[in-house]
Design an enzyme around this catalytic site. Structure first.
Site, short mmCIF file in Angstrom:
data_model
loop_
_atom_site.label_atom_id
_atom_site.label_comp_id
_atom_site.label_asym_id
_atom_site.label_seq_id
_atom_site.Cartn_x
_atom_site.Cartn_y
_atom_site.Cartn_z
N HIS A 57 -3.34 -5.95 0.92
CA HIS A 57 -2.69 -6.06 2.19
C HIS A 57 -2.78 -7.56 2.41
O HIS A 57 -3.59 -8.12 3.25
CB HIS A 57 -3.42 -5.26 3.32
CG HIS A 57 -3.39 -3.77 3.06
ND1 HIS A 57 -2.35 -3.16 3.99
CD2 HIS A 57 -3.99 -2.91 2.51
CE1 HIS A 57 -2.68 -1.78 3.72
NE2 HIS A 57 -3.35 -1.62 2.78
N CYS A 89 0.70 -1.29 0.09
CA CYS A 89 0.21 0.06 0.00
C CYS A 89 0.81 1.28 -0.05
O CYS A 89 1.54 1.48 -0.92
CB CYS A 89 -0.84 -0.04 1.19
SG CYS A 89 -2.52 0.84 0.87
N GLU A 142 -1.06 -8.74 4.88
CA GLU A 142 -0.95 -8.85 6.48
C GLU A 142 -2.23 -9.00 7.08
O GLU A 142 -2.40 -9.34 8.13
CB GLU A 142 0.01 -7.88 6.92
CG GLU A 142 -0.43 -6.52 7.26
CD GLU A 142 -0.96 -5.63 5.88
OE1 GLU A 142 -0.36 -6.17 4.89
OE2 GLU A 142 -1.23 -4.48 5.90
#
Lengths: 734, 220
Positions: free
Chosen positions: B194, B86, B196
């Site tokens: 993302h 990002c 994560e």
């Protein structure tokens, strides 16, 4: 520079400051002399409706605010509850209605910023943002612009600070055409032994200013928020503050870093009425005086007057009292985060707020008088007349009525809104927007917080007392429906002009109902905010006491969601459906009428049914659950089917007419789905407990059908539900 | 695998990245404050999401010129696996470590949702754990994820296998629906989605785990 304190105080100037003659006389008597211009400005904001709660205080005192798990009730920056294991949830909701109508992006953004500060001021790391939004009717020429700006403002601020915006509610109604509501809520987490309060202490201790510099924005924001709107309200744009979420992020981190040490005695954010209100609040709570040297206030603009500095509502600023000798250590932390840090004064034993500027005393006011002498009004009120039960007709075309409701402005999917909010940052959002309540894990534990914001203004308008009960009960029910135990609420009480007895009657009625529900459900109020004068040109909004509820679940893996999960499961309706179509969404939207008594909220039944459903979830019997609210049974079925991507076949056996069974908004009802054996067990358990229960159908298929009279393809239902808002907003670009 | 997470003042996915790295690698990552650019040697550098220095200028433009990034560029050029998500991806393009630029989403709105991604290269350092042709689900949350590069660059990236992930559907106007790209050497990856945030079923799935595991497989 002109010395504003040389300006002679005339009756016109007093009036411009929103003070009446009697209030001004009170000031003169408290001070023993006429105030100067700066002092008058300070009194005017401290005694504004927004800061002093002068019309509402008398009634607010009657609300229940205590429970064994309440650590801090109303009166501080936010409420604090114990969630076990030495942890606390800290939360509050606040309005930013007037600024958001004038300047939707900044108004909404700074609303989020302000409520975040209220929560981290107390030592909490913010973990979730919520909101409750109300706009005018979709066809009103301003509505799209306001929706677009408010949503972007909330997202722009929350996304940048890195706190997930996990849910909320949005409604459209003509009564908000000239006065939208933007209520923002923040929930944070702290250790119970690391909570910070605002009471200043210790004569000689330094008063420290941190955060952004002070500019000329937002001067008299609190006064504006305490007056009705008129056609020239657009001219008030300069009173809207401008937010800087990046600075807020830095401020959160810097404050939490300093809070990990033992340097802070007291801390308070500079919100409405800025430096003035925070100093007065801190000094008043601590029973001390403050002497401030305004020359030391970090300033963004040149030649600011004391008046401007005291009344500026520049954002992202905090005031603290530090232990002596800790200034250098604290300063190093704020310098690391590249924020201003300035010792601007010290605590005195004079009991006064003394302001110095250019070596002269420019203001000297007794703290007590600023707070305690503020007028308290017992404004006259008349209760809203009770309505009789209504006989509500069937629709011309049942399928069309269902589609119009599910695919209409008030029940359609809010995806277009929440996809503009980062609702996953922090990595603990386990129930995203679109369900009954948002659920975020308590980081690193098995626990989770469930949060819901609700109110049904139609009911509050038809019967304030029932509406007040229902608003509280609905958050309780939504939190229950995900499997959490509801613990406490915050609120944002949005009403019209309290000087009109019928509006004051709505306020008093709603509060009575809220109080009854809070007591019956052991669900106290720990913080809140009152927003009055939500009127434009004499036309008030519907009474809208928005409630934000917070609950806790011990084992987040047991959480329930609304989506149907497996085909072939039995659908069980818990609670009794009555002929209660008065003030329903069906009546208003499909028939275009608003008549009859709203549904009755029986709080004992609410509690009994809710406790039963929560136990089903906690026992692992059920992981699919949805409460029934606006739109009734058919709306709940549609939500569950659309979320699960499968239909349902339902058969209702009832003495009621079919449209009544489908659209009635009777309270204390839930739908659950489970395999057939479990459903049968649930049915028996409910029956034994005296709870009305019925197995009404089966999940699966690609059609939502009821008794063969309703039959809608899931593709069509989903398209209607998902389509309304993006289609509506796309027209803005045309 | 010893990793570092670079923390800018406005990073806000730094904790999420650290949680994911610790869960998957079993080792707490080093959190490197942007002013502490003389940090220990690590096997993996992560640039997390957020708003590094506020991003009131072009996203990542200021960070790309920061001291800490000079150090990250040096290490990346020395071959240390470097991964930007990002805002991290925006910074990597601004430094020139990765080609192209990230413009405002075509519809001008911030977008946060799960998206389907096609894994375009399953041999790379970052993606070797995915099956060939895999379609995975990872969330996005950005306002400026509209990937742009000129046609020649895009052809080259595609020809050299530097496109790591592609959106299954157009979500932000990105050229050729590109969601993540690698440098020519294959040790730097930037992506808008993302991973994560998708490391356990409670968050909606585990497709993001595989990316971190891929790097671990390769580094041993």
């Amino acid at each position: 520079m002109t010395n504003v304190n040389n300006i002679k105080i005339t009756p016109e100037i007093v009036k411009e400051h929103g003070l009446n003659e009697e209030e001004y006389a009170r000031i003169v008597s408290a001070m023993g002399r006429e105030p100067n211009y700066t002092e008058l400005g300070i009194y005017s904001v401290m005694w504004s409706e927004h800061c002093s709660y002068k019309s509402s205080r008398f009634h607010l005192k009657k609300l229940p605010t205590k429970a064994p798990w309440v650590i801090q009730g109303p009166g501080e920056n936010a409420g604090v509850i114990d969630i076990g294991d030495g942890q606390a949830a800290i939360f509050k909701m606040e309005s930013h209605n007037h600024p958001s109508y004038i300047e939707p992006y900044q108004g909404a953004a700074t609303g989020v910023g302000g409520i975040l500060r209220d929560v981290f001021t107390m030592g909490a790391r913010p973990v979730a943002n919520m909101n409750a939004l109300r706009f005018g009717e979709p066809d009103h020429p301003k509505t799209r612009h306001l929706v677009s700006g408010v949503v972007e403002g909330i997202g722009g601020y929350g996304n940048c600070v890195g706190v997930p915006t996990v849910g909320g509610e949005t409604n459209f109604d003509a009564s908000y055409n000239g006065n939208i509501l933007v209520n923002a809520m923040t929930v944070g987490l702290a250790d119970t032994d690391k909570i910070f309060y605002c009471a200043a202490a210790g004569v000689g201790n330094p008063v420290v200013y941190v955060g952004s510099k002070t500019g000329r924005d937002g001067i008299h924001g609190a006064t504006m928020a305490s007056a009705e709107f008129t056609e020239d309200s657009e001219e008030k744009r300069p009173t809207v503050q401008v937010g800087d979420p990046f600075t807020e992020k830095l401020l959160i981190e810097a404050c939490l870093e300093l809070m990990a040490t033992d340097a802070i005695i007291a801390i308070q954010d500079m919100g409405a009425a800025g430096l003035t209100s925070s100093s007065v609040e801190m000094a008043s709570k601590g029973g001390v005086g403050f002497e401030l040297n305004l020359d030391n206030v970090p300033q963004r603009e040149a030649n600011m007057t004391p008046y401007e500095m005291c009344l500026s509502e520049s954002q992202e600023r905090m005031l603290m009292v530090l232990k002596p000798g800790r200034e250098e250590m604290a300063k190093a932390i704020f310098e690391k985060w590249e924020l201003d840090f300035a010792v601007i004064g010290e605590i005195t034993d004079t009991g006064k707020l003394t302001l110095k500027f250019g070596g002269e005393v420019v203001g000297d006011m007794p703290i007590n008088s600023l707070v305690e002498d503020a007028p308290e009004y017992e404004r006259p009120y008349v209760y809203t007349d009770k309505r009789d039960a209504a006989d509500v007709a069937a629709p011309a075309d049942l399928n069309k009525a269902v589609l119009d409701l599910i695919g209409g402005p008030n029940l359609c999917s809010r995806r277009w809104i929440w996809e503009q909010y980062d609702h996953m940052v922090m990595g603990d959002t386990i129930q995203r927007p679109g369900g009954d309540a948002a659920v975020v894990r308590v980081h690193g534990t098995e626990k989770a917080l469930a949060i819901s914001t609700d109110v049904t203004p139609r009911y509050c308008y038809a019967d304030p007392q029932q509406g007040g009960r229902q608003a509280v009960a609905e958050t309780w029910r939504n939190i229950t429906a995900v499997g959490a135990t509801p613990l406490a609420i915050t609120n944002c009480l949005n009403f019209g002009n309290p000087e009109r007895p019928e509006i004051m009657g709505q306020f008093v009625g709603c509060l009575e109902g809220m109080g009854e529900a809070c007591r019956a459900l052991d669900y106290p109020i720990v913080s809140g905010n009152v927003s009055l004068y939500n009127e434009t040109n004499g036309s008030g909004i519907m009474p809208t006491p928005a409630i934000g509820g917070v609950g806790v679940m011990k084992d987040n893996e047991k959480m329930a969601t609304i989506a149907f999960k497996n085909a072939g499961e039995a659908i069980v309706l818990i609670g009794e459906t009555k002929d209660e179509l008065g003030a329903s969404l069906y009546q208003k939207q499909i028939l275009g009428e608003d008549a009859g008594a709203p549904p009755f909220v029986d709080l004992d039944i609410e509690r009994r049914n809710g406790d039963f459903v929560r136990a089903l979830i906690e026992n692992g019997q059920v992981s699919t659950c949805h409460d029934l609210s606006d739109g009734g049974l058919i709306a709940a079925l549609a939500d569950m089917a659309i979320s699960g991507g499968m239909g349902a076949d339902v058969t209702l056996e009832s003495d009621l007419q079919l449209h009544t069974s489908l659209f009635s908004e009777s309270q204390a009802r839930y739908l659950v789905a489970a395999d057939a054996d479990t459903a049968e067990t649930i049915r028996k358990e409910a029956k034994d407990a005296g709870i009305p229960v019925a197995v009404i159908g089966t999940t699966g298929g690609d059609t939502l059908s009821v008794n063969g009279d309703v039959s809608i393809a899931m593709s069509e239902l989903t398209a209607a539900h998902e389509g309304w808002l993006p289609n509506y907003m796309a027209k803005a670009a045309e | 695998m010893k990793s570092a997470v670079i923390v800018f003042p406005g990073s806000n996915c730094d904790r999420d990245m650290a949680v994911a790295l610790e869960k998957i690698t079993g080792q707490k990552p080093l959190m490197v404050w942007h002013q502490d650019y003389d940090f220990d040697k690590v096997d993996f550098i992560a640039l997390p999401g957020g708003f590094s220095y506020g991003d009131y200028l072009r996203c990542g433009a200021m960070s790309a010129r920061s001291h800490i990034m000079k150090e990250v560029i040096k290490r990346a050029e020395d071959g240390v696996p470097t991964f930007g998500v990002c805002n991290g991806f925006q910074i990597l393009t601004e430094t020139g470590l990765l080609p192209g630029a990230l413009m405002r989403n075509a519809n001008l709105h911030f977008v946060c949702k799960d998206v389907k991604l096609k894994v375009e290269n399953t041999d790379s350092l970052f993606t070797n754990g995915y099956d060939e042709g895999a379609e995975i689900t990872i969330p996005v949350a950005h306002h400026d994820g509209n990937y742009f590069a000129d046609a020649d660059t895009l052809d080259r990236l595609e020809g050299e296998g530097q496109v790591a992930f592609r959106y299954a559907d157009d979500i932000n106007g990105a050229q050729r629906r590109i969601a993540g790209v690698m440098n020519a050497k294959g040790n730097v990856l930037g992506m808008m989605p993302h991973p994560e945030r998708m490391i356990e079923p409670a968050l909606g799935g585990s497709d993001g785990r595989v990316m971190f595991e891929s790097v671990m497989n390769r580094l041993g």
